[in-house]
Structures are given as C-alpha cells and as structure tokens.
Motif scaffolding. Structure first.
Motif, PDB file in Angstrom:
ATOM      1  N   GLY A 288       0.836  -1.184   0.000  1.00 49.81           N
ATOM      2  CA  GLY A 288       0.000   0.000   0.000  1.00 49.81           C
ATOM      3  C   GLY A 288       0.875   1.240   0.000  1.00 49.81           C
ATOM      4  O   GLY A 288       2.083   1.175   0.276  1.00 49.81           O
TER       5      GLY A 288
ATOM      6  N   GLY B   5      -2.474  -1.580  -9.481  1.00 49.94           N
ATOM      7  CA  GLY B   5      -3.482  -1.789  -8.446  1.00 49.94           C
ATOM      8  C   GLY B   5      -3.001  -1.646  -7.028  1.00 49.94           C
ATOM      9  O   GLY B   5      -3.709  -2.047  -6.100  1.00 49.94           O
TER      10      GLY B   5
ATOM     11  N   PRO C 192      -2.949  -0.317  -3.639  1.00 42.84           N
ATOM     12  CA  PRO C 192      -3.872   0.579  -2.929  1.00 42.84           C
ATOM     13  C   PRO C 192      -3.150   1.860  -2.498  1.00 42.84           C
ATOM     14  O   PRO C 192      -2.144   1.801  -1.789  1.00 42.84           O
ATOM     15  CB  PRO C 192      -4.310  -0.255  -1.721  1.00 42.84           C
ATOM     16  CG  PRO C 192      -4.154  -1.675  -2.175  1.00 42.84           C
ATOM     17  CD  PRO C 192      -2.926  -1.666  -3.042  1.00 42.84           C
ATOM     18  N   THR C 193      -3.663   3.009  -2.937  1.00 46.11           N
ATOM     19  CA  THR C 193      -2.962   4.277  -2.754  1.00 46.11           C
ATOM     20  C   THR C 193      -3.900   5.353  -2.249  1.00 46.11           C
ATOM     21  O   THR C 193      -4.944   5.619  -2.851  1.00 46.11           O
ATOM     22  CB  THR C 193      -2.328   4.738  -4.086  1.00 46.11           C
ATOM     23  OG1 THR C 193      -1.403   3.737  -4.545  1.00 46.11           O
ATOM     24  CG2 THR C 193      -1.604   6.060  -3.915  1.00 46.11           C
TER      25      THR C 193
ATOM     26  N   LEU D 128     -12.062   3.273  -3.378  1.00 48.01           N
ATOM     27  CA  LEU D 128     -11.143   2.727  -2.378  1.00 48.01           C
ATOM     28  C   LEU D 128     -11.634   2.909  -0.949  1.00 48.01           C
ATOM     29  O   LEU D 128     -11.517   2.005  -0.121  1.00 48.01           O
ATOM     30  CB  LEU D 128      -9.763   3.375  -2.545  1.00 48.01           C
ATOM     31  CG  LEU D 128      -8.679   2.973  -1.525  1.00 48.01           C
ATOM     32  CD1 LEU D 128      -8.384   1.489  -1.607  1.00 48.01           C
ATOM     33  CD2 LEU D 128      -7.413   3.794  -1.742  1.00 48.01           C
TER      34      LEU D 128
ATOM     35  N   GLU E  13     -11.249   1.925  -7.424  1.00 47.33           N
ATOM     36  CA  GLU E  13     -11.341   0.959  -6.338  1.00 47.33           C
ATOM     37  C   GLU E  13      -9.995   0.728  -5.655  1.00 47.33           C
ATOM     38  O   GLU E  13      -9.939   0.110  -4.592  1.00 47.33           O
ATOM     39  CB  GLU E  13     -11.904  -0.369  -6.845  1.00 47.33           C
ATOM     40  CG  GLU E  13     -13.376  -0.269  -7.231  1.00 47.33           C
ATOM     41  CD  GLU E  13     -13.994  -1.617  -7.518  1.00 47.33           C
ATOM     42  OE1 GLU E  13     -13.252  -2.624  -7.522  1.00 47.33           O
ATOM     43  OE2 GLU E  13     -15.219  -1.675  -7.737  1.00 47.33           O
ATOM     44  N   THR E  14      -8.905   1.257  -6.239  1.00 51.58           N
ATOM     45  CA  THR E  14      -7.584   1.084  -5.623  1.00 51.58           C
ATOM     46  C   THR E  14      -6.854   2.405  -5.392  1.00 51.58           C
ATOM     47  O   THR E  14      -5.767   2.409  -4.816  1.00 51.58           O
ATOM     48  CB  THR E  14      -6.692   0.179  -6.498  1.00 51.58           C
ATOM     49  OG1 THR E  14      -6.554   0.771  -7.792  1.00 51.58           O
ATOM     50  CG2 THR E  14      -7.287  -1.208  -6.612  1.00 51.58           C
TER      51      THR E  14
ATOM     52  N   ALA F   4      -8.737  -3.494   0.786  1.00 46.66           N
ATOM     53  CA  ALA F   4      -8.022  -3.345  -0.484  1.00 46.66           C
ATOM     54  C   ALA F   4      -6.611  -3.916  -0.384  1.00 46.66           C
ATOM     55  O   ALA F   4      -6.103  -4.535  -1.334  1.00 46.66           O
ATOM     56  CB  ALA F   4      -7.972  -1.872  -0.887  1.00 46.66           C
TER      57      ALA F   4
ATOM     58  N   ARG G   7      -6.957  -7.625  -0.617  1.00 47.68           N
ATOM     59  CA  ARG G   7      -7.306  -8.013  -1.977  1.00 47.68           C
ATOM     60  C   ARG G   7      -6.075  -7.957  -2.888  1.00 47.68           C
ATOM     61  O   ARG G   7      -5.868  -8.835  -3.741  1.00 47.68           O
ATOM     62  CB  ARG G   7      -8.422  -7.101  -2.496  1.00 47.68           C
ATOM     63  CG  ARG G   7      -9.019  -7.528  -3.823  1.00 47.68           C
ATOM     64  CD  ARG G   7     -10.331  -6.802  -4.098  1.00 47.68           C
ATOM     65  NE  ARG G   7     -10.194  -5.366  -4.006  1.00 47.68           N
ATOM     66  CZ  ARG G   7     -10.887  -4.586  -3.174  1.00 47.68           C
ATOM     67  NH1 ARG G   7     -11.768  -5.125  -2.338  1.00 47.68           N
ATOM     68  NH2 ARG G   7     -10.697  -3.273  -3.161  1.00 47.68           N
ATOM     69  N   TYR G   8      -5.265  -6.925  -2.686  1.00 45.71           N
ATOM     70  CA  TYR G   8      -4.033  -6.796  -3.475  1.00 45.71           C
ATOM     71  C   TYR G   8      -3.076  -7.946  -3.168  1.00 45.71           C
ATOM     72  O   TYR G   8      -2.469  -8.529  -4.080  1.00 45.71           O
ATOM     73  CB  TYR G   8      -3.373  -5.456  -3.159  1.00 45.71           C
ATOM     74  CG  TYR G   8      -2.092  -5.200  -3.911  1.00 45.71           C
ATOM     75  CD1 TYR G   8      -2.116  -4.758  -5.227  1.00 45.71           C
ATOM     76  CD2 TYR G   8      -0.851  -5.386  -3.300  1.00 45.71           C
ATOM     77  CE1 TYR G   8      -0.932  -4.515  -5.924  1.00 45.71           C
ATOM     78  CE2 TYR G   8       0.329  -5.148  -3.979  1.00 45.71           C
ATOM     79  CZ  TYR G   8       0.282  -4.715  -5.291  1.00 45.71           C
ATOM     80  OH  TYR G   8       1.442  -4.479  -5.982  1.00 45.71           O
TER      81      TYR G   8
END
Length: 487
Positions: free
Chosen positions: A315, A347, A349-350, A398, A443-444, A467, A470-471
């Motif tokens: 992330g 993807g 998450p950011t 996100l 979504e990310t 997230a 999921r990543y």
C-alpha cells in the motif's frame, strides 16, 4: 504514541502523581493572530523548566502548531477536533494525559468556527470537555476598553468557561488597572506578556512557518519560557487548570480501529509506504497511529531522494505537503515517478491527500509528475479552499461504496484541471454550501486535495485494509518477483 507511556514524571517535585488526574487548560484568543501560539509555547517552556509533567494539544485540524509543541516537550501533541471526533473520543484523547497538566491551544477567536454559530471551534471543544479557559487579550492601545471586550467574552455564551486572562503586549503601567478589571469581572489576571518581535513565530504560506524552518528555534523557545516565568503568574495558571472536573465517560480510540487492530494481532501486517520529508510534512500523527493500530507496518521514504518505492510494500500513503517547495527535485526524480506510476497502475492501494494528490497528477506548474491522475495541477498565491466538508462517493471506490460519506478538511492553494464529470464525489462544505470536489478515485486509488482524519471514521481504514488484503491475494503483493521482501 501514548504520552502516558513516556517518561511520566511527577507534576511537581515531591507531589503525588495521581493517574486519575486530568488537569487541563485551554489557551484561547480573541482572534487569529492575537498571540495564542506564542503564549502557549512560552507557557509550555516555562512549565517544563519548572519540572512539571505536561502535555499539549491543539484545537482543530493543524499540523504546524503541534510540531512546535513537540519541539518543547519531546512528546506527541495531538489535534482535538470537534468536527471529526465526538465528545467521548475528545475526552478519551485527553484522558491519555492523566497525571499531566495539559495545555490546549485554541483556534481562531474563542467563539469562531463554522457558520454564524461558530460550530466546531475552541468554545465547542472547551464545552465538550469541561475545560477551563485562559483568554489572550490584546493590550496595545487599550485601557478601560479592555474591560468591555473581556465582559463581552465572559457573557456571550453558556457555559461560562473563561477563568482568567493574559494581556499580550501593552504597557506594564496598566497592570494595576487590569488587576482591578479582573476583580470586578470575577476572573484572574495572570499578567502582561511583553511584545518581543524577534521572538514571534513568523508567518509562512499556510499559517505559521514550520518548526524546522526557523533558525535557533530552541533558543527562542527558552527565551519565551523565561519571559513567561518572570512576567506571568504560573502558579495561578496551574491552580485554574486543576479546577477542571473529571472527564467521565470517554473512549480511548474508535471501536472499529481497535477491533481492526485486535483482529490483526497474530497475523502478518501489511507493509504500507508513507512519504515523509521536508515537502511531505502535512500529516496528522493520529493518522499514522490509526494505520498502525489497524495492522499496518509503516515504511517511510522520501519522494525527493528515493530511487524506488520501499521493497515489498502492499500500500502507499502520500500525505499533504507543499510540493511547490520541492517541485523541481520531485520532477527530476524520474525513476521514482515511474515506479509509483507503474505500481498504482498495477493496483497498489494508494491514498493521496492535498500535496500528495498534486504529486500524482500528470504535471504540476508545467513540471512532469507521476501521472496517475491524468490531468494538470497548478498552485496559486491565494488559498483555493479552506474549511470542513463532506464527500459522498458517486460510485464504489477505495474508501467506501457508492453513497457513503466521509468528513474532510481542506486548506490548500492547488487548482486541478480535473473536469467535474471525472470527479469521484459529491462535495459540500460543513456550512451546507456545495463545493467543487477535485477527488479522483477508483477501487484502488483515492487522490484528492481534501485531507482525511482516520480516527473520525474507522470504516475508512476498514475499506483500505480490505483493499490491501485483496491486493495481496491477487498478486501475492509487490513482494513477488520484482521486489522481494526484505528479511
């Protein structure tokens, strides 16, 4: 980051350290620029020199003033914000300082805030936490008129919380008059603090200059403390602080964050890269604490100098900052810009706020940046947005599903060319007025000039952690292949 865990000395030499004690006092003012910060720093410095066990806090969203507090105390100084936190959480934050004298620096004028009623300001915080107040009044050019000003502040609202006042500037010859005024109004007069221009904290682009920008800061803080020791009645201040009633029912942290932390115990944490350097410095310490409590391992890096993202991260958090102060260096660091762009596209998450969001744009003031947000951004000499607000998601993203709403705060000079049709949220100010959104989200990815305060809504971190999981599940994390995890 809990102050109670760090170097808990007695209140005074030989005095019993009662852990149930919640001694506290707010330093409020008549208006912005009246000297609250200077007086707060002087008092903290003087009380520390006396050997008292002290803590500090700041009303409202602020990164700069708490940094000055930390320079004196070498302890965390947190924000106490009635917009983001309910009464129980505000009281819980103060309860962490049990056994210490806590000075709370107010914001703007004592009765100022959102809308004509001044919601979420210093008065609301003092009322929510039953905190006695010391008012900073201007002294130059005032004599008997100071009594009219003081009486107005004492009588405007209930509960009546002001217990005393300090006069900032003015002639020492007026001290006897001010003593008489205090007796007639039924409050304490703690003295006249002299006006010393070379000890004032200078102004920067967004309020006061940051602590790291001020030459010989420690020397100035010591001198401010000496002035407070010789010119102000510190014993009276401590006695007023001791009149604060018990805090009663409170909570230490939002329940969902606590639950997230408990559920993550015993399992592998998520590695989250966090930008932090002289540019990316507009960050709430409580946000970092909340991430840690939600099971994140924070890995700090500098976008000014790092050649790539830290290895094995799952992330990314780009907090606020004044990227105009390092735009050329950020743009010249092409390797990192490319690495971040590729990771976001893959993807990762950011979360990116304010200056962090500007950095993710295609270009800033014409200089190439990361490009994860496919539009341009410029900086202005004038403030573009200021104050509290609400964002409602137009679609799943996100930080929450479509229709979900979060609280934010804005204070920036940036303008994006992101068209309204591409904005991810409906935006309105806390006053009810509609506002431009400026948030780009998938979504990310969540990138916007509004800034988040994680303790205000633990669901934010719940969605972020989902997230991250999921990543990890989809790609075995960035650790696979390209960036092996460091052991």
């Amino acid at each position: 980051m809990n102050p109670e865990r760090m170097n808990a000395e007695p209140l005074l030499a030989g005095e019993r350290n009662d852990r149930k004690m919640n001694t506290r006092l707010m330093i409020a003012g008549t208006h912005s620029g009246c000297g609250k910060t200077t007086l707060t720093l002087a008092l903290l410095s003087a009380l520390k020199e006396r050997g008292l066990s002290i803590a500090a806090a700041k009303c409202g969203p602020d990164y700069i003033d708490p940094a000055f507090h930390r320079e004196i105390l070498n302890l965390p100084s947190r924000n106490l914000d009635p917009f983001f936190l309910d009464q129980a959480a505000l009281r819980g934050a103060l309860a962490e300082n049990s056994g210490r004298v806590t000075l709370i620096e107010g914001v703007m004028g004592f009765y100022d805030g959102v809308g004509p009623k001044g919601r979420y300001g210093s008065f609301d915080l003092a009322a929510e936490t039953d905190t006695p107040v010391l008012l900073v009044l201007p002294g130059r050019g005032l004599a008997q008129s100071l009594q009219a000003m003081l009486r107005g502040y004492l009588q405007l609202k209930k509960p009546k919380l002001i217990r005393g006042f300090i006069v900032n500037g003015g002639s020492p010859m007026m001290a006897s008059l001010f003593e008489t005024i205090a007796q007639e109004e039924g409050v304490a007069f703690l003295g006249i603090f002299p006006h010393v221009p070379e000890l004032e904290i200078p102004e920067g682009r967004l309020g006061l200059k940051a602590a790291v920008e001020i030459e010989n800061l420690q020397g100035k803080l010591r001198e401010l403390g000496r002035l407070a020791e010789t010119q102000l009645k510190l014993e009276t201040l401590v006695e007023i602080a001791k009149t604060a009633p018990p805090l009663g029912v409170c909570k230490a942290c939002p329940d969902v964050i606590k639950t997230l932390g408990e559920s993550s115990q015993g399992s592998e944490s998520f590695r989250v890269a966090v930008a932090r350097d002289r540019v990316f410095d507009k960050i709430y310490p409580e946000n970092l604490q909340a991430l840690e409590e939600a099971g994140c391992e924070l890995v700090f890096f500098s976008p000014l100098s790092a050649a790539s993202l830290p290895q094995g991260v799952e992330g990314l958090y780009l907090p606020g900052g004044s990227i105009e102060d390092g735009a050329e260096q950020l743009s010249a660091n092409e390797c990192l810009r490319r690495d971040i762009a590729e990771a976001v596209a893959a993807g990762l998450p950011t979360l990116a706020e304010q200056g962090g969001a500007a950095y993710l744009h295609r270009d800033f003031n014409g200089l190439p940046m990361v490009g994860a947000v496919p539009t341009s951004v410029t900086s202005s000499e004038q403030l573009q947005s200021f104050g509290y607000g609400f964002l409602q998601a137009k679609k799943d993203q996100l930080l929450g599903p479509g229709g979900s709403e979060i609280r934010v705060h804005e204070f920036h000079r940036y303008r994006s060319t992101l068209p309204e049709s591409a904005c991810a949220c409906h935006s309105r100010k806390a006053s009810g007025r509609q506002a431009k959104d400026g948030v780009y989200a998938t979504e990310t990815l969540w990138a916007g000039f509004p800034q988040l305060y994680f303790p205000s809504d633990p669901a934010l971190l719940a969605h972020f952690r989902t997230a991250l999981q999921r990543y990890r599940d989809a790609s075995a994390g960035i650790a696979a292949g390209k960036r092996p995890v460091e052991k």
